[in-house]
Design an enzyme around this catalytic site. Sequence first.
Site, PDB file in Angstrom:
ATOM      1  N   HIS A  60      -3.067  -1.990  -0.234  1.00 33.63           N
ATOM      2  CA  HIS A  60      -3.036  -1.251   1.115  1.00 33.63           C
ATOM      3  C   HIS A  60      -4.238  -0.490   1.303  1.00 33.63           C
ATOM      4  CE1 HIS A  60       1.326  -2.161   1.839  1.00 33.63           C
ATOM      5  NE2 HIS A  60       1.225  -2.098   0.535  1.00 33.63           N
ATOM      6  N   ASP A 305      -0.352  -3.503  -5.677  1.00 36.03           N
ATOM      7  CA  ASP A 305       0.401  -2.827  -4.535  1.00 36.03           C
ATOM      8  C   ASP A 305      -0.294  -1.426  -4.347  1.00 36.03           C
ATOM      9  OD1 ASP A 305       2.095  -2.135  -2.636  1.00 36.03           O
ATOM     10  OD2 ASP A 305       3.954  -2.049  -3.697  1.00 36.03           O
ATOM     11  N   HIS A 309      -1.635   7.544  -0.476  1.00 35.84           N
ATOM     12  CA  HIS A 309      -0.929   8.356   0.414  1.00 35.84           C
ATOM     13  C   HIS A 309      -1.753   9.616   0.309  1.00 35.84           C
ATOM     14  CE1 HIS A 309       2.298   5.904   1.440  1.00 35.84           C
ATOM     15  NE2 HIS A 309       2.579   5.485   0.205  1.00 35.84           N
TER      16      HIS A 309
END
Lengths: 435, 315, 177
Positions: A60, A305, A309
């Site tokens: 991501h 993965d 954040h």
Amino acid sequence: MSTVDYLIKNVSLPDGIKTDLAICDGLITSISKNFKGEAQTIIEAQDCVVLPGLVDLHTHLREPGREDAETVLSGSRAGAKGGFTAVSAMANTSPVADTAGVVEQVYRLGQEAGLLDVFPIGAVTQGLKGESLSEMGAMADSVARVRIFSDDGNCVSDPLVMRRALEYIKKFGGVIAQHAQDPRMTMGSQMNEGEVSARLGLKGWPAVAEESIIARDVLLADHVKSRLHICHLTTAGGVEIIRWAKARGIDVTAEVTPHHLLLTDDLATSYDPVFKVNPPLRTESDVHALREALADGTIDIVATDHAPHPTEAKECEWQEAAFGMLGLETALSIVQKTMIDTGLMNWSQVADRMSIAPARIGGYSEHGQPLVVGGIANLVVVNPKKTWTVDRDLVLSRSSNTPYHGHELPGVITHTFFKGRASVLNGSIMPLGSL
Amino acid sequence: MRHLLSISDLTKVEAISILDTATELSRVSDGAVKKLPTLRGRTIVNLFAEDSTRTRISFEAAAKRLSADVINFSAKGSSLSKGESLKDTAMTLQAMGADAVVIRHSASGAAQRLADSQWMSGSVVNAGDGTHEHPSQALLDAFTIRKHLGMGRSDLSGINVAIVGDILHSRVARSNVLLLSMLGAKVTLVAPPTLLPVGIGNWPVTISYDLDSVIPHVDVVMMLRVQQERMSDLFFPNAREYSRYFGLNADRMARMKSGAIVMHPGPMNRGLEISAEVADSARSVITEQVANGVSVRMAILYVLLAGGALEVGGN
Amino acid sequence: MSVALSAQEITRALTRISHEILEKNQGSSNIVLLGIPTRGAHLATRINSIIATIEGAEVPTGTLDITLFRDDLRMRPPRAIMSTKIPTSGIEGKDVILVDDVLYSGRTIRAALDALGEIGRPRTVQLASLVDRGHRELPIKADFVGKNLPTAKTQSVKVFLSEIDGRDEVTIEEGGE
């Protein structure tokens, strides 16, 4: 004889043979003890292993939309530091990567950063809503040449939508990467359902919510004769289903994350959301089943993965916190710790699971190639005998949500070569614009 | 002891000493003395991010009887309901010089987050976190049971307790399972299978789906509140069926052992998990639980705050 | 370590204190004895029985725990709370005799006066102490003293009573608390 760019001396190939390896003009020009030429940079790699550059099918990068958490550039730096020469950027950005425009933007940002190849993953459904198919053909035909499609973060839960998606991608040889999570059964779920969730009073996330989707989708893939990839497998039961499907000849591949190879659900006892991840950390016996499956090839690849954040998304109550943890910079070390140091796998298998197989699944022809003279020099050099201590304040990712802060890990990546140029040299990321 | 977050923070000796302290304090408050100077000059913040008038009032009364200054910080009207983070709230409380924070929060683990963080330095008392724990409620329940059935013993050995109802979502049940079993009681959980957590095989309890078979053998029947909205989440068909199988009514009460008591942490759903006749019967110690709550919470605040930082653990 | 009071001396001191209490209060009719736990409570019980032998009747005797009223709580680990038992006759208008084992800084007695103030309003409050070792930090003085023991602050005075310690003895030790 001309001067080569780099000469890596006394390095072990994945199969253990010691050699010298020369890199010039983007290619591997010699793999031999007898190389006699000059080199601009000589690298003493006495204790090190050289592997084909790592390929991550599940990253991501957050750009566009959440540049406060990660950008294509910061994620590329983290990837290079972790030994990666190619990463696949998940589609759950804002806007969602469900059009040719967005995937081309991400692809170009990757090229501009120039530290590794960024291959965008396209959304299966428009807006990741699980209702109508996105323009997968246009994404496949774009500059980004998208072949992997995923609604990751969301499950393509509607069986009819999943069937149509699997059928449609056969047009251009694509693959659907499924995030297997029954949404009804996991509404509000916070962690693996079991002994620990019962004690902590956190809403459980049953293994069956993952396994039932995997079971359904391998049957669908069989029925329509298409390619299915299962993202981040976490349960022993899921392993059994994949094993069964492969025995039946179903075209399915599966990935496991480094964190699911090491961490277990009892870490939630701290209520520290750095351990909150989707799918959740499972039990010790699941961890062992996953390791065995990766070793025997039931699970094809390791994928990170990597899910950055911002601080505020994790510095809060568990149930308010975002799911996900960083992975790029620690992936190889965790795989060494869980698979090599335990004797379950050798470095040839690591090269397969972290480079060759993922490149094959993604169709990334310049990556994941066996080390041969004339091959593109996408390489990583790791010293398995050295250790390092993870410091969340020193990661190259823009976020700091690593679950390994303070852990001493084996395996120090000394060099990463992307198309023959060092993106990481002597453990340091190369400054911008130097490549 | 710096915080009270979970019953698992307590040893048996510590738990009993809190009950003993509460016993002495209840004598004090029963008598002429209404106010003790013990915590004079200390500031206790009631941080209630979830509605709970009774628990807040109980802690407030306890703090005030010990002469502490009490600041109430409730969800309604506070910045917590306006999206302020727990961290910012904690730092505000730190700046106000809170010696202790009594926190009620809808998130499991919120009290522990507050205690483990560097956001504030005071003691943290968990006054109920999500579906995790409610240790002060368990302590007052144990206090009440010991008072009625302890026969002078310091623990609860040999006493049989049934906890009936929504175990899955109950912080009261979790804390009571830990505390009552630590004190020697035999605990039976009675609930529909849907309202029992998966993964309780190693809990020190017996499980039953049949209230009628359990009723005649226990000394304490502790009823848990059942929330109406659980029906929409398919945990049971409807209130009538729940009540038929898991409600405590006069018929079931008639089959209880002589001397056995009925408890409920409140607030009750009369007619759902407990009938009005049972709630108001002589077996019911429900209002007494409320009164005991103040003494037990005084004891908790005393143990956490009355001692200085010096030599803690020296004894 | 040296012995400051033997068992016999303790008994003599308590007998004398009992007589002095009766003398000062002109009999036992309005007296309430309140011992400060732990050892003061036992001393109060002993004084009560001596008075009973002299007067032929016991006086109301209870205990007064002052833990919750201490001003040094923050400087110590948490203490267990002891029992407070006020005789049913109460203390209102009575001559309350506080009984303690060692009078030192005076802070215990200050706390006891605060505690009494919460309970009622005695006519007088008097203090009986088995030992007065000096070093007062507050303007407090005992009415009845078993023995004045000049001590250094570095020393510690220990009172042993047969009810809890198996023997009666008061000692002074070097190097104290």
